[in-house]
Structures are given as C-alpha cells and as structure tokens.
Motif scaffolding. Structure first.
Motif, PDB file in Angstrom:
ATOM      1  N   UNK A   1      39.614  84.566  69.177  1.00 53.56           N
ATOM      2  CA  UNK A   1      39.046  85.343  70.294  1.00 53.56           C
ATOM      3  C   UNK A   1      39.823  86.620  70.563  1.00 53.56           C
ATOM      4  N   UNK A   2      41.005  86.752  69.994  1.00 51.39           N
ATOM      5  CA  UNK A   2      41.810  87.953  70.231  1.00 51.39           C
ATOM      6  C   UNK A   2      41.115  89.222  69.743  1.00 51.39           C
ATOM      7  N   UNK A   3      40.239  89.096  68.763  1.00 50.09           N
ATOM      8  CA  UNK A   3      39.494  90.260  68.276  1.00 50.09           C
ATOM      9  C   UNK A   3      38.642  90.873  69.380  1.00 50.09           C
ATOM     10  N   UNK A   4      38.231  90.055  70.342  1.00 50.99           N
ATOM     11  CA  UNK A   4      37.433  90.541  71.458  1.00 50.99           C
ATOM     12  C   UNK A   4      38.270  91.327  72.470  1.00 50.99           C
ATOM     13  N   UNK A   5      39.593  91.191  72.395  1.00 50.49           N
ATOM     14  CA  UNK A   5      40.513  91.839  73.336  1.00 50.49           C
ATOM     15  C   UNK A   5      41.360  92.908  72.689  1.00 50.49           C
ATOM     16  N   UNK A   6      41.046  93.312  71.485  1.00 42.64           N
ATOM     17  CA  UNK A   6      41.786  94.408  70.880  1.00 42.64           C
ATOM     18  C   UNK A   6      42.542  94.085  69.613  1.00 42.64           C
TER      19      UNK A   6
ATOM     20  N   UNK B   1      44.663  91.031  66.778  1.00 43.04           N
ATOM     21  CA  UNK B   1      45.589  89.904  66.642  1.00 43.04           C
ATOM     22  C   UNK B   1      46.918  90.094  67.353  1.00 43.04           C
ATOM     23  N   UNK B   2      47.334  91.318  67.585  1.00 42.74           N
ATOM     24  CA  UNK B   2      48.637  91.563  68.170  1.00 42.74           C
ATOM     25  C   UNK B   2      48.653  91.514  69.698  1.00 42.74           C
ATOM     26  N   UNK B   3      47.519  91.296  70.320  1.00 42.63           N
ATOM     27  CA  UNK B   3      47.436  91.249  71.778  1.00 42.63           C
ATOM     28  C   UNK B   3      48.223  90.053  72.335  1.00 42.63           C
ATOM     29  N   UNK B   4      48.145  88.914  71.667  1.00 42.19           N
ATOM     30  CA  UNK B   4      48.857  87.697  72.081  1.00 42.19           C
ATOM     31  C   UNK B   4      49.188  86.886  70.840  1.00 42.19           C
ATOM     32  N   UNK B   5      50.198  86.034  70.950  1.00 38.01           N
ATOM     33  CA  UNK B   5      50.599  85.162  69.847  1.00 38.01           C
ATOM     34  C   UNK B   5      50.593  83.721  70.336  1.00 38.01           C
ATOM     35  N   UNK B   6      49.932  82.850  69.598  1.00 40.63           N
ATOM     36  CA  UNK B   6      49.871  81.430  69.957  1.00 40.63           C
ATOM     37  C   UNK B   6      51.249  80.791  69.849  1.00 40.63           C
ATOM     38  N   UNK B   7      51.504  79.830  70.720  1.00 43.50           N
ATOM     39  CA  UNK B   7      52.722  79.013  70.710  1.00 43.50           C
ATOM     40  C   UNK B   7      53.996  79.851  70.768  1.00 43.50           C
TER      41      UNK B   7
END
Length: 137
Positions: free
Chosen positions: A52-57, A59-65
């Motif tokens: 879903x990060x693609x919808x917010x700009x 892969x670098x917007x947030x990192x899991x875990x």
C-alpha cells in the motif's frame, strides 16, 4: 481534531491482524489482503501491507518492522488477568510482566510479531482511576 486511527505497515497483514485479534478478543475487518482494521470503542488500529505504500508515495515512505519509538496502548480491565490468559502467546515477546508504574497504572509490556511495543494497562491507584474514569465506565 480527534485521533481516529494508527496504521502499522507490515509485510504480513494476516499474521499481524490475527495476533491483535488473539490479544484483544476483537475481530479485525479485512477489507482486502493488503488492509485490515481492528476497531475499538475509541480508536482504530489499522494494518497496511507494504504494497500500500505505493499509494502514499513509494516504498521509502515507511518500513515494516522498524518501529522503535511508539508504544501501542490498550486500556484493560486487568493486566494480571491478561497476562495469565496470554502468557504462552506473548511469552517469547514479553518485555515486562505486570508492574505498577510510578504514575499509578499497572502495565504489561510485550512486542507484536513485527516488534512493535504493546502495552496493556489498568489504572491501579485512585489518581489513575480518576484520570481514566470516563474510559472505564
């Protein structure tokens, strides 16, 4: 302004939503394989896939875990009862057994499968009960 939701980005929505269902006894709503929500009376804990990060700009917007700053907190009727009920499930992820904190709450601290800190707490002193009176009635 009113805080409505916190969203955790994860590589495995089903695993994380299932864990929170087990610890809270609530049923998560799964809108898609990539997004689910666990609704409480006062707020929602959402689970979004890294896809879903693609919808917010991107892969670098947030990192899991990767969270090491926030604690997800749940007001509980009895953290001691929760600890007895959840001991096997949270045992490998236990940070702190039920402990009375200086500000009057009794707290149980553990990590979810992604490493996020989770705190179940119960007001324990008269002052703490007063602070959370509207949330425990």
């Amino acid at each position: 302004m009113n805080l409505l939701s916190i969203r955790i980005i994860t590589t495995d929505v089903e695993k994380l939503a299932g864990f929170y269902e087990k610890i809270t006894g609530l049923k998560a709503i799964r809108y898609t394989e990539e997004f689910a929500e666990l609704k409480t009376e006062t707020a929602t804990l959402a689970f979004g896939s890294t896809k879903t990060l693609q919808l917010f700009g991107g892969d670098d917007v947030a990192k899991a875990a990767q969270n090491r700053t926030a604690i997800i907190e749940f007001l509980s009727k009895s953290v001691d009862d929760d600890y007895a009920r959840l001991g096997e499930l949270i045992g490998p992820h236990l940070v702190q057994e039920p402990t009375t904190m200086p500000w009057g709450n009794r707290s149980l601290l553990f990590r979810d499968p992604d490493g996020n800190l989770v705190n179940f707490f119960t007001p324990h002193t008269p002052e703490a009960f007063e602070r959370f009176k509207r949330d425990t009635e």
